[in-house]
Write an enzyme that holds these catalytic residues in place. Structure first.
Site, short mmCIF file in Angstrom:
data_model
loop_
_atom_site.label_atom_id
_atom_site.label_comp_id
_atom_site.label_asym_id
_atom_site.label_seq_id
_atom_site.Cartn_x
_atom_site.Cartn_y
_atom_site.Cartn_z
N SER A 97 35.91 4.91 14.08
CA SER A 97 37.03 3.58 14.75
C SER A 97 36.42 2.36 15.26
CB SER A 97 38.20 4.19 15.62
OG SER A 97 38.91 5.09 14.58
N GLU A 140 40.17 3.54 6.18
CA GLU A 140 40.52 4.70 7.07
C GLU A 140 40.93 5.68 6.13
OE1 GLU A 140 39.86 5.97 9.85
OE2 GLU A 140 39.42 4.44 11.12
#
Length: 300
Positions: A67, A166
């Site tokens: 992230s 993601e």
């Protein structure tokens, strides 16, 4: 007289340089002591404000970002905002079908049926809360993940790759390594956009992203872990979780700018990979390194 003065100045500079070198080596030995006892590969980059306080360990090794890549994604969106192609109050649709249950998403909790959501809110959730649904919504807005890589490549950041979103990354363990950077490059990116010497961001975009970075809610036990509670840290985290079969953690990361009580700051990026340690131990590695750097800069 002039020769004597120059000789004195030169001698002073040599002593200062030697003292500085000794202190940096002490910090390096401290950090190596923290790392060497752990069953993990750790990358570190630390930079002070004046450019001379620089240290790296595995600084040019490729580490999976996880992230951490949400910070450069947000910067790429803000570049489009500054060009007039997007606006922060512009709303984009996130469909219920895009609120994938397997992805971490505080946004999904707020908008369980989807909705029309402003870009500024999506960026805040994506960076400060590491929202995966928001992240992929921003990447769709850019067209594809590689748009982030192309933007940074044009700025001269070449030790950096973004290939997947993601949804793809969380669905296949091995693919996370396609999104990578180095500790040195992460630090260079932080410094470039914080110093903003080349007007990479408008003042509005600059204030917006750095306020969000200072308000990041994740990673309280990492860079911030051993620092005084009131310390301001503008940072972004990343975490892979453990591989179900091997128990190996591919990424526990934290990059950021740490602000000192004297008004100065230092930039620090720590990446932990191939770790057999627990999450708590991995986070403590980052916290211990950050505290060692904090103590070093406070003594300068």
């Amino acid at each position: 007289m002039l020769k004597h003065t120059l000789a004195t100045i030169f001698a002073f500079l040599m002593v200062s340089a030697h003292t500085y070198s000794q202190k940096m080596e002490t910090l390096r030995h401290q950090i190596e002591g923290i790392i060497n006892s752990k069953n993990a590969i750790v990358g570190v980059a630390i930079n002070g404000m004046d450019g001379k306080d620089t240290l790296s360990i595995n600084g040019q090794r490729h580490f999976p970002m996880q992230s951490v890549f949400k910070f450069p994604i947000a910067l790429t969106i803000l570049a489009e905002v500054d060009k007039g192609n997007l606006s922060l109050d512009q709303k984009i649709d996130i469909k219920k079908s895009q609120l994938l249950p397997g992805l971490w998403s505080p946004l999904r909790k707020k908008y369980p049926k989807g909705g029309s959501i402003a870009i500024d809110e999506i960026i805040e959730y994506t960076v400060a809360l590491s929202d995966n649904v928001g992240c992929d919504a921003l990447l769709r807005l850019l067209g594809e993940p590689q748009a982030v890589e192309r933007y940074f490549s044009k700025l001269g950041f070449t030790d950096f790759a973004v290939k997947i979103n993601e949804e793809v990354m969380q669905g296949n363990w091995d693919l996370q390594f396609l999104n990578w950077t180095t500790p040195k490059e992460a630090n260079r990116m932080l410094a470039a956009f914080y110093e903003n010497n080349n007007n990479l961001l408008s003042q509005e975009s600059y204030d917006f992203i750095w306020d969000i970075m200072k308000g990041t809610k994740t990673g309280k036990k990492r860079l911030r872990g051993h620092l005084p509670e009131e310390t301001i840290v503008a940072h972004k985290t990343g975490w892979s979780g453990k591989h179900k079969e091997t128990g190996i953690t591919a990424a526990v990361n934290n990059i950021g700018i740490v602000f000192l009580p004297n008004g100065e700051h230092f930039t620090i990026s720590v990446f932990v990979t191939e770790s057999s340690e627990s999450l708590e131990a991995n986070e403590k590695i980052i916290a211990d390194i950050s505290k060692a750097a904090w103590d070093y800069f406070l003594e300068q």
